[in-house]
Design a protein around this motif. Sequence first.
Motif, mmCIF file in Angstrom:
data_model
loop_
_atom_site.group_PDB
_atom_site.id
_atom_site.type_symbol
_atom_site.label_atom_id
_atom_site.label_comp_id
_atom_site.label_asym_id
_atom_site.label_seq_id
_atom_site.Cartn_x
_atom_site.Cartn_y
_atom_site.Cartn_z
ATOM 1 N N VAL A 50 39.842 43.126 36.027
ATOM 2 C CA VAL A 50 40.527 42.043 35.320
ATOM 3 C C VAL A 50 40.110 40.736 35.986
ATOM 4 N N VAL A 51 39.574 39.804 35.208
ATOM 5 C CA VAL A 51 38.989 38.597 35.784
ATOM 6 C C VAL A 51 39.770 37.332 35.456
ATOM 7 N N SER A 52 40.814 37.442 34.646
ATOM 8 C CA SER A 52 41.665 36.290 34.356
ATOM 9 C C SER A 52 42.971 36.800 33.771
ATOM 10 N N LYS A 53 43.809 35.878 33.329
ATOM 11 C CA LYS A 53 45.087 36.270 32.743
ATOM 12 C C LYS A 53 44.919 36.941 31.388
ATOM 13 N N HIS A 54 43.720 36.842 30.807
ATOM 14 C CA HIS A 54 43.533 37.335 29.449
ATOM 15 C C HIS A 54 42.365 38.307 29.287
ATOM 16 N N PHE A 55 41.449 38.368 30.258
ATOM 17 C CA PHE A 55 40.211 39.112 30.037
ATOM 18 C C PHE A 55 39.913 40.106 31.163
ATOM 19 N N TYR A 56 39.189 41.168 30.794
ATOM 20 C CA TYR A 56 38.617 42.086 31.777
ATOM 21 C C TYR A 56 37.128 42.232 31.478
ATOM 22 N N PHE B 236 31.374 37.363 37.221
ATOM 23 C CA PHE B 236 32.299 38.187 37.989
ATOM 24 C C PHE B 236 31.701 39.562 38.270
ATOM 25 N N PRO B 237 32.284 40.297 39.229
ATOM 26 C CA PRO B 237 31.780 41.645 39.531
ATOM 27 C C PRO B 237 31.805 42.534 38.292
ATOM 28 N N GLU B 238 30.808 43.400 38.198
ATOM 29 C CA GLU B 238 30.716 44.250 37.018
ATOM 30 C C GLU B 238 31.605 45.479 37.154
ATOM 31 N N ASN C 135 35.474 44.067 47.216
ATOM 32 C CA ASN C 135 34.455 43.411 46.392
ATOM 33 C C ASN C 135 35.047 42.721 45.173
ATOM 34 N N PHE C 136 36.340 42.931 44.925
ATOM 35 C CA PHE C 136 36.956 42.406 43.706
ATOM 36 C C PHE C 136 38.068 41.401 43.977
ATOM 37 N N GLY C 137 38.449 41.221 45.233
ATOM 38 C CA GLY C 137 39.503 40.267 45.545
ATOM 39 C C GLY C 137 40.082 40.519 46.916
ATOM 40 N N TYR C 138 40.899 39.573 47.366
ATOM 41 C CA TYR C 138 41.534 39.689 48.681
ATOM 42 C C TYR C 138 43.000 40.060 48.507
ATOM 43 N N LYS D 249 43.030 36.556 42.646
ATOM 44 C CA LYS D 249 41.898 37.466 42.610
ATOM 45 C C LYS D 249 40.657 36.753 42.103
ATOM 46 N N MET D 250 40.841 35.872 41.131
ATOM 47 C CA MET D 250 39.725 35.109 40.603
ATOM 48 C C MET D 250 39.115 34.233 41.689
#
Length: 218
Positions: free
Chosen positions: A17-23, A52-54, A77-80, A164-165
């Motif tokens: 998940v890369v934002s509040k609306h999208f993955y 963003f990471p795949e 690799n996807f966030g802290y 995360k973003m």
Amino acid sequence: MSSHICDIYFRAMLCPVVSKHFYNVRTTEVDPTDVRHDNSFMGFRPTVSLRFPEAVAMRYKVLNIGKGSANEVNLENFGYCNYISPKHAVIFFDEYTNHYELINYAPCGTYVNNVLYSNNTSTKRPEVTVSSDEKCANVEIQVRDIIDKKRKISRVRKSSLDNKMTAVDCIDKLECCCSNNQDDLRKGWEGSAVLSHGSLLRFGCVSFVFSIVECTSP
């Protein structure tokens, strides 16, 4: 090509998940024609982004998720997040039921479609090792909060998805909005979670959409 990929990757993948609306459904491991582009639980919509990471394809019948390179899905690799574990969870395919299931191993639990799966343990969680840079950053945040209160300034707190973003972009990487509520952990379900296409998985601050790939039979 599709059938060959299905044999190797067992028809599933984790999409960050890369934002509040999208993955993000972009991946080099699965044929793009086999990737499903429908909405997930909570209404997250798919996107194909190079920024963003795949997505991570499920290579075998078991997928290990946790902190560190020993896992197929390395959450770092996807966030802290302060509340991810070296062995956080495992996803496996049950050939008897033909279902994908998730088992949580982390003391802080795993959320599946906003339902908490946890280990009801009384053992004390080991403290997270914090570097000197992280300590300085935390002190700076605390001082800023004190000054804001005196000046009656209200700042908008970032959500876990926003953190995360920025973690992916190496900005504000030291912030984590997770809470370790022991009462919630005791109420969490200790069994396995059955996953379906579009299930929303959250490991601390790091969220994924579970996607079952539409593969043709070999």
